[in-house]
Design a protein around this motif. Sequence first.
Motif, PDB file in Angstrom:
ATOM      1  N   ASN A   1     -15.582   1.836 -13.515  1.00 23.46           N
ATOM      2  CA  ASN A   1     -14.577   0.608 -13.531  1.00 23.46           C
ATOM      3  C   ASN A   1     -13.015   0.971 -13.155  1.00 23.46           C
ATOM      4  OD1 ASN A   1     -13.707  -2.012 -14.359  1.00 23.46           O
ATOM      5  ND2 ASN A   1     -13.343  -1.521 -16.450  1.00 23.46           N
ATOM      6  N   MET A   2     -12.942   1.399 -11.859  1.00 27.20           N
ATOM      7  CA  MET A   2     -11.871   1.896 -11.467  1.00 27.20           C
ATOM      8  C   MET A   2     -10.809   0.886 -10.862  1.00 27.20           C
ATOM      9  SD  MET A   2     -12.257   5.202 -12.018  1.00 27.20           S
ATOM     10  CE  MET A   2     -11.153   6.235 -11.206  1.00 27.20           C
ATOM     11  N   HIS A   3      -9.524   0.869 -10.959  1.00 24.89           N
ATOM     12  CA  HIS A   3      -9.007  -0.348 -10.513  1.00 24.89           C
ATOM     13  C   HIS A   3      -8.951  -0.638  -9.084  1.00 24.89           C
ATOM     14  CE1 HIS A   3      -5.410   1.773  -8.552  1.00 24.89           C
ATOM     15  NE2 HIS A   3      -5.762   2.876  -9.678  1.00 24.89           N
ATOM     16  N   TRP A   4      -9.080   0.586  -8.288  1.00 21.11           N
ATOM     17  CA  TRP A   4      -9.221   0.360  -6.791  1.00 21.11           C
ATOM     18  C   TRP A   4     -10.525  -0.127  -6.372  1.00 21.11           C
ATOM     19  CZ3 TRP A   4     -12.858   3.455  -4.885  1.00 21.11           C
ATOM     20  CH2 TRP A   4     -13.312   4.697  -5.874  1.00 21.11           C
ATOM     21  N   ASN A   5     -11.439   0.189  -7.198  1.00 21.89           N
ATOM     22  CA  ASN A   5     -12.760  -0.424  -6.866  1.00 21.89           C
ATOM     23  C   ASN A   5     -13.046  -2.019  -6.956  1.00 21.89           C
ATOM     24  OD1 ASN A   5     -15.754   0.192  -6.303  1.00 21.89           O
ATOM     25  ND2 ASN A   5     -16.079  -0.285  -8.525  1.00 21.89           N
ATOM     26  N   LYS A   6     -12.263  -2.346  -8.094  1.00 22.86           N
ATOM     27  CA  LYS A   6     -12.344  -3.869  -8.465  1.00 22.86           C
ATOM     28  C   LYS A   6     -11.503  -4.636  -7.508  1.00 22.86           C
ATOM     29  CE  LYS A   6     -10.893  -3.191 -12.707  1.00 22.86           C
ATOM     30  NZ  LYS A   6     -10.806  -3.654 -14.268  1.00 22.86           N
ATOM     31  N   ALA A   7     -10.203  -3.872  -6.995  1.00 21.44           N
ATOM     32  CA  ALA A   7      -9.465  -4.632  -6.033  1.00 21.44           C
ATOM     33  C   ALA A   7     -10.174  -4.560  -4.698  1.00 21.44           C
ATOM     34  CB  ALA A   7      -8.213  -3.717  -5.746  1.00 21.44           C
ATOM     35  N   ARG A   8     -10.841  -3.612  -4.119  1.00 22.45           N
ATOM     36  CA  ARG A   8     -11.577  -3.906  -3.129  1.00 22.45           C
ATOM     37  C   ARG A   8     -12.680  -4.979  -3.001  1.00 22.45           C
ATOM     38  NH1 ARG A   8     -11.531   2.732  -1.851  1.00 22.45           N
ATOM     39  NH2 ARG A   8      -9.356   2.965  -1.478  1.00 22.45           N
ATOM     40  N   LEU A   9     -13.340  -4.888  -3.991  1.00 22.98           N
ATOM     41  CA  LEU A   9     -14.378  -5.891  -4.181  1.00 22.98           C
ATOM     42  C   LEU A   9     -13.782  -7.122  -4.142  1.00 22.98           C
ATOM     43  CD1 LEU A   9     -17.258  -6.834  -4.797  1.00 22.98           C
ATOM     44  CD2 LEU A   9     -16.862  -6.436  -7.240  1.00 22.98           C
ATOM     45  N   LYS A  10     -12.887  -7.378  -5.023  1.00 20.85           N
ATOM     46  CA  LYS A  10     -12.043  -8.699  -5.003  1.00 20.85           C
ATOM     47  C   LYS A  10     -11.696  -9.124  -3.745  1.00 20.85           C
ATOM     48  CE  LYS A  10      -8.295 -11.178  -7.395  1.00 20.85           C
ATOM     49  NZ  LYS A  10      -7.158 -10.857  -8.338  1.00 20.85           N
ATOM     50  N   ARG A  11     -10.968  -8.303  -2.808  1.00 21.58           N
ATOM     51  CA  ARG A  11     -10.604  -8.448  -1.705  1.00 21.58           C
ATOM     52  C   ARG A  11     -11.796  -8.851  -0.654  1.00 21.58           C
ATOM     53  NH1 ARG A  11      -5.733  -8.831   1.295  1.00 21.58           N
ATOM     54  NH2 ARG A  11      -6.166  -9.902   3.094  1.00 21.58           N
ATOM     55  N   PHE A  12     -12.770  -8.193  -0.718  1.00 22.13           N
ATOM     56  CA  PHE A  12     -13.932  -8.511   0.096  1.00 22.13           C
ATOM     57  C   PHE A  12     -14.444  -9.680  -0.305  1.00 22.13           C
ATOM     58  CE2 PHE A  12     -18.263  -6.026   1.526  1.00 22.13           C
ATOM     59  CZ  PHE A  12     -18.137  -6.874   2.853  1.00 22.13           C
ATOM     60  N   LYS A  13     -14.840 -10.282  -1.394  1.00 19.74           N
ATOM     61  CA  LYS A  13     -15.317 -11.398  -1.952  1.00 19.74           C
ATOM     62  C   LYS A  13     -14.416 -12.581  -1.234  1.00 19.74           C
ATOM     63  CE  LYS A  13     -17.474 -10.650  -6.329  1.00 19.74           C
ATOM     64  NZ  LYS A  13     -17.520 -10.945  -7.720  1.00 19.74           N
ATOM     65  N   SER A  14     -12.950 -12.473  -1.491  1.00 24.77           N
ATOM     66  CA  SER A  14     -12.197 -13.670  -1.039  1.00 24.77           C
ATOM     67  C   SER A  14     -12.371 -13.599   0.374  1.00 24.77           C
ATOM     68  CB  SER A  14     -10.772 -13.382  -1.522  1.00 24.77           C
ATOM     69  OG  SER A  14     -10.221 -12.206  -1.135  1.00 24.77           O
ATOM     70  N   ASP A  15     -12.422 -12.493   1.292  1.00 18.87           N
ATOM     71  CA  ASP A  15     -12.191 -12.755   2.549  1.00 18.87           C
ATOM     72  C   ASP A  15     -13.588 -13.098   3.270  1.00 18.87           C
ATOM     73  OD1 ASP A  15      -9.762 -11.790   2.544  1.00 18.87           O
ATOM     74  OD2 ASP A  15      -9.747  -9.851   3.598  1.00 18.87           O
ATOM     75  N   THR A  16     -14.750 -12.627   2.584  1.00 19.55           N
ATOM     76  CA  THR A  16     -15.779 -13.275   3.169  1.00 19.55           C
ATOM     77  C   THR A  16     -16.010 -14.932   2.758  1.00 19.55           C
ATOM     78  OG1 THR A  16     -17.169 -12.147   1.431  1.00 19.55           O
ATOM     79  CG2 THR A  16     -17.195 -11.121   3.320  1.00 19.55           C
ATOM     80  N   ALA A  17     -15.612 -15.139   1.720  1.00 21.29           N
ATOM     81  CA  ALA A  17     -15.743 -16.549   1.289  1.00 21.29           C
ATOM     82  C   ALA A  17     -14.855 -17.493   2.037  1.00 21.29           C
ATOM     83  CB  ALA A  17     -15.360 -16.698  -0.323  1.00 21.29           C
ATOM     84  N   ALA A  18     -13.790 -16.905   2.649  1.00 18.28           N
ATOM     85  CA  ALA A  18     -12.820 -17.746   3.543  1.00 18.28           C
ATOM     86  C   ALA A  18     -13.465 -17.632   4.781  1.00 18.28           C
ATOM     87  CB  ALA A  18     -11.470 -16.801   3.819  1.00 18.28           C
ATOM     88  N   ALA A  19     -14.450 -16.769   5.186  1.00 19.15           N
ATOM     89  CA  ALA A  19     -15.148 -16.902   6.517  1.00 19.15           C
ATOM     90  C   ALA A  19     -16.529 -17.716   6.357  1.00 19.15           C
ATOM     91  CB  ALA A  19     -15.344 -15.485   6.967  1.00 19.15           C
ATOM     92  N   GLY A  20     -16.689 -18.342   5.171  1.00 21.94           N
ATOM     93  CA  GLY A  20     -17.751 -19.050   4.790  1.00 21.94           C
ATOM     94  C   GLY A  20     -19.258 -18.209   4.816  1.00 21.94           C
ATOM     95  N   GLN A  21     -18.907 -17.113   4.281  1.00 17.01           N
ATOM     96  CA  GLN A  21     -19.908 -15.995   3.917  1.00 17.01           C
ATOM     97  C   GLN A  21     -20.144 -15.605   2.739  1.00 17.01           C
ATOM     98  OE1 GLN A  21     -22.179 -15.020   6.542  1.00 17.01           O
ATOM     99  NE2 GLN A  21     -20.461 -16.073   7.808  1.00 17.01           N
TER     100      GLN A  21
END
Length: 168
Positions: free
Chosen positions: A32-52
């Motif tokens: 439960n590291m803050h940087w791990n959560k931040a990376r996952l959150k950004r990956f989720k939002s960017d892939t969602a924005a790309a329709g993935q």
Amino acid sequence: LLHDSAASAALAVKDLLRCKCKSYAYLGTGKNMHWNKARLKRFKSDTAAAGQTLVTLALASLEEKLRDLPKPCGILGANDYCAMEAYNAATKVGLSVPDEVRIVGIDNDEAYCEAVKPGITSVEPDFEGAGWRMAQMLAEEIDNGTSVRTEYYGPLRIVRRGSTDTTP
């Protein structure tokens, strides 16, 4: 002075999306590291924005999950160690890197990234620039007595290696 983990993830995701994968996955540290959560959150939002859509992977079931993902699959490791784990699991089950699995890590730790063939693409944080900025902040605090404030430093660049090479 803190590393902007989301900015590093954004650069990694941009590179993976360039590869036009059929699926995307994130392999975190399992902690439960803050940087791990931040990376996952950004990956989720960017892939969602790309329709993935994005699948999160765990070390415990990594090999099985990798087999089941539509290929080619783009994987972001939370750091280069996680990227290396994804690489090892993929090759263990007979998947080709980068033909079937494309991998990006974060930190550009050459001990991991260049230890395998093909090498693992990685985002390099601006550690040197951060050191200079930290020295400036310290000098300002000593000279002016200004209060401590939080600033962020981002990635310097992406170091492309064979794990994301899509050239025929």
